[in-house]
Design an enzyme around this catalytic site. Structure first.
Site, PDB file in Angstrom:
ATOM      1  N   GLY A 216       0.783  -1.692  -0.085  1.00 13.01           N
ATOM      2  CA  GLY A 216       0.118  -0.166  -0.816  1.00 13.01           C
ATOM      3  C   GLY A 216       0.411   1.438  -0.179  1.00 13.01           C
ATOM      4  O   GLY A 216       0.614   2.069   0.784  1.00 13.01           O
TER       5      GLY A 216
ATOM      6  N   THR B  13       1.893   3.355  -2.447  1.00 16.92           N
ATOM      7  CA  THR B  13       1.266   3.950  -3.107  1.00 16.92           C
ATOM      8  C   THR B  13       1.833   5.840  -3.409  1.00 16.92           C
ATOM      9  O   THR B  13       1.071   6.837  -3.492  1.00 16.92           O
ATOM     10  CB  THR B  13      -0.242   4.419  -4.207  1.00 16.92           C
ATOM     11  OG1 THR B  13      -0.510   3.775  -3.732  1.00 16.92           O
ATOM     12  CG2 THR B  13       1.158   2.798  -5.027  1.00 16.92           C
ATOM     13  N   SER B  14       1.579   6.400  -1.198  1.00 14.96           N
ATOM     14  CA  SER B  14       0.835   7.315  -1.333  1.00 14.96           C
ATOM     15  C   SER B  14       1.374   7.913   0.583  1.00 14.96           C
ATOM     16  O   SER B  14       1.102   6.760   0.734  1.00 14.96           O
ATOM     17  CB  SER B  14      -0.758   8.368  -1.641  1.00 14.96           C
ATOM     18  OG  SER B  14      -1.524   7.124  -0.694  1.00 14.96           O
ATOM     19  N   GLY B  15       1.204   8.874   0.907  1.00 16.84           N
ATOM     20  CA  GLY B  15       1.080   9.178   1.977  1.00 16.84           C
ATOM     21  C   GLY B  15       2.306   8.328   3.248  1.00 16.84           C
ATOM     22  O   GLY B  15       3.407   8.480   2.885  1.00 16.84           O
TER      23      GLY B  15
ATOM     24  N   SER C  71      -3.422   1.953  14.365  1.00 22.50           N
ATOM     25  CA  SER C  71      -3.662   3.151  14.064  1.00 22.50           C
ATOM     26  C   SER C  71      -3.602   3.636  15.789  1.00 22.50           C
ATOM     27  O   SER C  71      -4.064   2.739  16.496  1.00 22.50           O
ATOM     28  CB  SER C  71      -4.803   2.988  13.248  1.00 22.50           C
ATOM     29  OG  SER C  71      -5.620   4.208  14.044  1.00 22.50           O
TER      30      SER C  71
ATOM     31  N   TYR D 219     -12.538   0.154  12.278  1.00 24.85           N
ATOM     32  CA  TYR D 219     -11.838   0.491  11.663  1.00 24.85           C
ATOM     33  C   TYR D 219     -11.527   0.172  13.143  1.00 24.85           C
ATOM     34  O   TYR D 219     -10.072  -0.233  12.946  1.00 24.85           O
ATOM     35  CB  TYR D 219     -12.203   1.785  11.705  1.00 24.85           C
ATOM     36  CG  TYR D 219     -10.131   2.438  11.525  1.00 24.85           C
ATOM     37  CD1 TYR D 219      -9.865   1.876   9.953  1.00 24.85           C
ATOM     38  CD2 TYR D 219      -9.498   3.249  12.139  1.00 24.85           C
ATOM     39  CE1 TYR D 219      -7.592   2.176   9.497  1.00 24.85           C
ATOM     40  CE2 TYR D 219      -8.589   3.547  11.948  1.00 24.85           C
ATOM     41  CZ  TYR D 219      -7.463   3.440  10.775  1.00 24.85           C
ATOM     42  OH  TYR D 219      -6.276   4.189  10.564  1.00 24.85           O
TER      43      TYR D 219
END
Length: 244
Positions: free
Chosen positions: A13, A15-17, A138, A151
């Site tokens: 995962g 691709t960003s951030g 998280s 979540y």
């Protein structure tokens, strides 16, 4: 000497951030990174942004066939994994218990829990002895904020994984840790109500939001020999918002 000199790192995962920032940091520290993403265009852009020592593999960790293809690419091109950062995840906000559907529940748990589990399981034969596994959790897992019911639970499961995998894999010296960001300035704030970002920042004891590079630095610590005697922990990187 670079902290990850000659290491092979897989980051899902990315691709960003936060995960993309981590991939860039790992490359600067001497690693070759294999990154994944669901969209080919975003994956290509991430590979270009990293620039060198990077391999992109398109795929969704929620799909076992894609995870197996990732394992095949890593096995054929590198033969091993020294660092695995399981970062791919689905984020939901403002979904109260009465609003959760079977489809939304399965979407979150299918990637965050099932996807993480099988990513680690399918890459496990390639993990070198003494490898480091970093699960991206998280701060939501510990807070019980309204609207995060599914979540938060999915991220809490990763904390349990780290504990049991630490004992499951101790004979191979594989370390497993969770890195739990919170109050980090990411593009995700653009999808939240006006003023939400500022209200979160006001609650942070550090007096500001964190940066993606600060998460990448924490990931580097857990990936490298700097944390050689650290295993089974959940490392909050949150400016103190979840601690006081």
């Amino acid at each position: 000497m670079a902290k990850l000199d000659g290491k092979v790192a897989v980051i899902t995962g990315a691709t960003s951030g936060l995960a993309l920032a981590t991939a860039k940091t790992f490359v600067r520290e001497g690693a070759h990174v294999v990154i994944t993403g669901r969209r080919q265009d975003r994956l290509d852009a991430a590979v270009a942004a990293i620039g060198h020592d990077v391999t992109g593999v398109a795929g969704d960790v929620g799909e076992i066939a894609d995870v197996l293809r990732l394992a095949d690419v890593v096995a054929s091109e590198f033969g091993r994994v020294d660092v695995l950062v399981a970062s791919a995840g689905v984020w939901t906000w403002n979904e109260h218990i009465g609003d959760v559907t079977e489809e939304s529940f399965d979407a979150v748990f299918g990637v965050n829990v099932r996807g993480t589990f099988f990513t680690v399981q399918k890459l496990l034969p390639l993990l070198s002895d003494g490898a480091s596994i970093v699960l991206i959790g998280s701060g939501a897992a510990d807070k019980g904020d309204p609207g995060t019911t599914v979540y938060a639970a999915s991220k809490a499961a990763l904390r349990s994984f780290a504990r049991t995998w630490t004992t499951d894999l101790k004979e191979r010296g594989i370390r497993v840790n969770v890195l739990s960001p919170a109050a980090i300035d990411t593009p995700a704030f653009a999808d939240l109500p006006p003023g939400f970002k500022e209200r979160i920042a006001a609650r942070v004891p550090a007096g500001r939001l964190g940066t993606e590079d600060e998460i990448a630095s924490a990931a580097l610590f857990l990936a490298s020999a700097d944390s050689s005697f650290v295993s089974g922990i959940d490392l909050p990187v949150d400016g103190g918002i979840g601690q006081v």
